[in-house]
Design a protein around this motif. Structure first.
Motif, PDB file in Angstrom:
ATOM      1  N   TYR A   1       5.179 117.006  -2.755  1.00 38.29           N
ATOM      2  CA  TYR A   1       4.785 115.511  -2.637  1.00 38.29           C
ATOM      3  C   TYR A   1       3.459 115.372  -3.053  1.00 38.29           C
ATOM      4  O   TYR A   1       3.113 114.723  -3.869  1.00 38.29           O
ATOM      5  CB  TYR A   1       5.076 115.210  -1.189  1.00 38.29           C
ATOM      6  CG  TYR A   1       4.583 113.836  -0.873  1.00 38.29           C
ATOM      7  CD1 TYR A   1       5.588 113.080  -0.881  1.00 38.29           C
ATOM      8  CD2 TYR A   1       3.387 113.417  -0.444  1.00 38.29           C
ATOM      9  CE1 TYR A   1       5.246 111.622  -0.647  1.00 38.29           C
ATOM     10  CE2 TYR A   1       3.078 112.074  -0.162  1.00 38.29           C
ATOM     11  CZ  TYR A   1       3.810 111.157  -0.040  1.00 38.29           C
ATOM     12  OH  TYR A   1       4.026 109.807  -0.198  1.00 38.29           O
TER      13      TYR A   1
ATOM     14  N   ILE B   1      -1.382 111.331  -5.848  1.00 41.01           N
ATOM     15  CA  ILE B   1      -0.217 110.620  -6.065  1.00 41.01           C
ATOM     16  C   ILE B   1       0.060 110.079  -7.347  1.00 41.01           C
ATOM     17  O   ILE B   1       0.609 110.384  -8.183  1.00 41.01           O
ATOM     18  CB  ILE B   1       0.248 109.532  -5.074  1.00 41.01           C
ATOM     19  CG1 ILE B   1       0.013 110.121  -3.647  1.00 41.01           C
ATOM     20  CG2 ILE B   1       1.510 108.922  -5.120  1.00 41.01           C
ATOM     21  CD1 ILE B   1       0.935 110.963  -3.005  1.00 41.01           C
TER      22      ILE B   1
ATOM     23  N   GLY C   1      -6.010 111.569  -7.786  1.00 42.58           N
ATOM     24  CA  GLY C   1      -5.607 111.503  -6.486  1.00 42.58           C
ATOM     25  C   GLY C   1      -4.264 112.375  -6.303  1.00 42.58           C
ATOM     26  O   GLY C   1      -4.086 113.183  -7.136  1.00 42.58           O
TER      27      GLY C   1
ATOM     28  N   THR D   1      -0.193 101.068  -0.146  1.00 44.25           N
ATOM     29  CA  THR D   1       0.522 101.299   1.146  1.00 44.25           C
ATOM     30  C   THR D   1       0.020 100.053   2.234  1.00 44.25           C
ATOM     31  O   THR D   1       0.235 100.389   3.363  1.00 44.25           O
ATOM     32  CB  THR D   1       0.122 102.479   1.825  1.00 44.25           C
ATOM     33  OG1 THR D   1      -1.191 102.740   1.633  1.00 44.25           O
ATOM     34  CG2 THR D   1       0.907 103.556   1.313  1.00 44.25           C
TER      35      THR D   1
ATOM     36  N   ASP E   1      -4.047 103.591   4.171  1.00 44.16           N
ATOM     37  CA  ASP E   1      -4.552 104.826   3.480  1.00 44.16           C
ATOM     38  C   ASP E   1      -6.006 104.881   3.410  1.00 44.16           C
ATOM     39  O   ASP E   1      -6.707 104.654   2.372  1.00 44.16           O
ATOM     40  CB  ASP E   1      -3.962 105.012   2.114  1.00 44.16           C
ATOM     41  CG  ASP E   1      -4.346 106.238   1.386  1.00 44.16           C
ATOM     42  OD1 ASP E   1      -4.713 107.294   2.056  1.00 44.16           O
ATOM     43  OD2 ASP E   1      -3.843 106.398   0.187  1.00 44.16           O
TER      44      ASP E   1
ATOM     45  N   VAL F   1       7.460 108.566  -5.084  1.00 46.20           N
ATOM     46  CA  VAL F   1       6.663 108.119  -3.780  1.00 46.20           C
ATOM     47  C   VAL F   1       6.842 106.651  -3.485  1.00 46.20           C
ATOM     48  O   VAL F   1       7.320 106.391  -2.483  1.00 46.20           O
ATOM     49  CB  VAL F   1       5.163 108.680  -3.932  1.00 46.20           C
ATOM     50  CG1 VAL F   1       4.352 108.103  -2.666  1.00 46.20           C
ATOM     51  CG2 VAL F   1       4.926 110.111  -4.025  1.00 46.20           C
TER      52      VAL F   1
ATOM     53  N   ASP G   1      -6.823 101.059  -3.605  1.00 49.43           N
ATOM     54  CA  ASP G   1      -5.384 101.783  -3.213  1.00 49.43           C
ATOM     55  C   ASP G   1      -4.802 101.085  -2.241  1.00 49.43           C
ATOM     56  O   ASP G   1      -4.552 101.479  -1.102  1.00 49.43           O
ATOM     57  CB  ASP G   1      -5.970 103.481  -2.773  1.00 49.43           C
ATOM     58  CG  ASP G   1      -4.783 104.402  -2.685  1.00 49.43           C
ATOM     59  OD1 ASP G   1      -3.684 103.942  -3.071  1.00 49.43           O
ATOM     60  OD2 ASP G   1      -4.980 105.390  -2.022  1.00 49.43           O
TER      61      ASP G   1
END
Ligand code: GN1
Ligand code: MG
Length: 368
Positions: free
Chosen positions: A331, A32, A30, A245, A222, A58, A242
Motif C-alpha cells: 500500500y 499514494i 507522496g 479523502t 488526511d 487506493v 490532497d
C-alpha cells in the motif's frame, strides 16, 4: 524521466490550458499518487500547473473522488467570494477541466489524470519548525471544516470505505499477523504486542458516533502537516491540499492527524526514536489555531476527546504501517527495507508520549 515528459505532453493536451508545455518535474513523492509540476509558456508568460495521476489501487472510483473535489472546491471558492476575500486562487485548489469539460481525463491505458492551478509562493514542510507553524496548521484545517459545514446537495461520496474505521484497521492487522505472508511477524514482535495491547482505543470514537453522541461532519481525513501550504513570505497558511479523502467523517480524525504530524519535531519515519515526542508548546498552538474557528461548531462531546484523538489517529496510522509491513508493502510506497516498520515504530513511540501527557493536553483544551 524522458518517457514521463512525453507522457505528460500528451496528458497536458487534454486540459484547458492555453499554453505550450516547456518541461515537467516530479513534484511531490507522496505515499499514494504521482504528482508532477509542469511549466507552460502562455502568451509569453511562464505559468505552472500540477498534473496528477490518481492511484487506482487506493481510490477504486476516481470519478467519485473528482465529484467530491469539484463540489468542495467550488463551494469553498463561493464562500470566499461571498466574504470578498482576496487571493482566492491561492486559498483553495482550482481544478482545470479537460477540453471537453470533465473534471478529469481517462487515458487510453485506463489511468485517471487531473490538473490543478499551481499555487505560487507557498511551501510545505515535512516536520513543523515552530509553534507558529502548528498554529497555522490548526487554523487551516479548522477553517477548511468550517467552510464546508453548509455544503449543499447531500452527502459526499465515501472515497475509501472505512478509511478511519479503527476497528476495521485493527481487524486487518490481526489478519495480517495471522497470515504472516512474508514471514515478518517474528521480527516485529514488540510492535505487534504494542498494537494488540492497545485494542481498547479502537472503538471509543466509533461507539460515540454510532450512538450519535458525536456527529458526522465533512472532514479532510488526511490532515498531515505537509498538506498545508504556507505562504513563503508571511508563513501564513494559504491552502490545504490532497482532497482525495474529503468525505463524511469525524472532526476528531482531522484533529488527531494534526497532532500526529505537527507536535513531534521528527519525520514520520524517524529512526532515532529518542527524538520522537509530543511537544506541549506545539500542541497548545495547534489546538488554539484549530479551535479558533472549529470551536464555534464543535460539540462538548467532541471537545472532550481532543487529546484522545491525537493518540487514536497516531495509533491507527501506526497499525496501518505495521499491517502493510506484514503484508509485504503493497500500500504505502517504501524507499528502503523495513520502511513501514520504521514508520510504525515512530508512530507507536509518539502514542506513548501522548499517553503520558494526555491529561495535561486535554486540561489545556478544556481551559481554552
Ligand atoms: C497517505 O499519500 P499521503 O502521504 O498524503 C495515506 C494517509 C496516511 C499517510 C501517512 C489515501 O497519505 O491516510 O495518513 O499516507 N493516504 C491514503 O503518511 O491512504
Ligand atoms: Mg494524502
Amino acid at each position: 524521466m524522458a518517457y514521463k515528459e512525453k507522457q505528460l505532453q500528451n496528458i497536458s493536451k487534454q486540459f484547458q490550458i492555453y499554453g505550450e508545455i516547456l518541461h515537467a518535474e516530479t513534484f511531490k513523492i507522496g505515499h499514494i499518487n504521482e504528482t508532477y509540476s509542469a511549466t507552460y509558456d502562455q502568451g509569453g508568460m511562464r505559468v505552472r500547473y500540477i498534473h496528477q495521476k490518481i492511484n487506482k489501487n487506493v481510490f477504486k472510483n476516481p470519478p467519485a473522488v473528482m465529484k467530491n473535489i469539484m463540489r468542495v472546491t467550488t463551494h469553498i471558492r463561493r464562500r470566499l467570494e461571498a466574504q470578498d476575500a482576496r487571493d482566492i486562487t491561492r486559498r483553495s485548489l482550482v481544478v482545470i477541466p479537460t477540453r471537453d469539460g470533465q473534471s478529469h481525463y481517462r487515458s487510453p491505458d485506463g489511468e485517471y489524470w487531473r490538473t490543478f492551478v499551481f499555487i505560487e509562493g507557498v511551501q510545505t514542510f515535512e516536520a513543523v519548525q515552530s509553534p507558529d507553524q502548528a498554529l497555522q496548521a490548526g487554523r487551516a484545517f479548522g477553517d477548511f471544516q468550517s467552510l464546508l459545514v453548509d455544503l449543499p446537495d447531500g452527502r459526499l461520496n465515501e472515497t475509501i470505505l472505512g478509511f478511519h474505521n479503527t476497528r476495521q484497521r485493527f481487524t486487518a492487522l490481526q489478519q495480517a499477523i495471522q497470515r504472516d505472508h512474508v514471514n515478518r511477524a517474528q521480527a516485529a514482535k514488540p510492535e505487534i504486542e504494542f498494537a494488540l495491547g492497545h485494542e481498547s482505543l479502537v472503538d471509543v470514537i466509533l461507539d460515540a458516533m454510532a450512538k450519535k453522541k458525536i456527529p458526522e461532519r465533512i472532514t479532510h481525513n488526511d490532515t498531515k502537516f505537509n498538506n498545508v501550504m504556507l505562504d513563503t513570505v508571511t508563513g501564513e497558511a494559504k491552502c490545504v491540499v490532497d482532497l482525495d479523502t474529503v468525505m463524511p467523517g469525524c472532526a476528531l480524525y482531522d484533529f488527531g492527524d494534526m497532532v500526529r504530524t505537527t507536535t513531534s519535531p521528527t519525520l514520520e519515519d524517524e529512526q532515532d526514536l529518542s527524538k520522537v515526542k509530543m511537544q506541549m508548546p506545539m500542541f497548545k498552538k495547534l489546538a488554539e489555531g484549530y479551535l479558533a474557528t472549529a470551536g464555534r461548531f464543535l460539540t462538548r462531546a467532541e471537545k472532550a476527546l481532543i487529546a484522545f484523538s491525537g493518540k487514536l489517529i497516531t495509533f491507527e496510522i501506526g497499525i496501518r504501517f505495521l499491517t502493510d509491513h506484514l503484508s509485504g508493502d503493497t500500500y504505502f510506497r517504501i524507499h528502503r527495507p523495513d520502511h513501514n516498520l520504521d514508520r510504525c515504530r515512530t508512530q507507536f513511540k509518539l502514542v506513548e508520549s501522548i499517553e503520558r501527557q494526555e491529561k495535561a493536553m486535554q486540561g489545556y483544551v478544556d481551559r481554552l
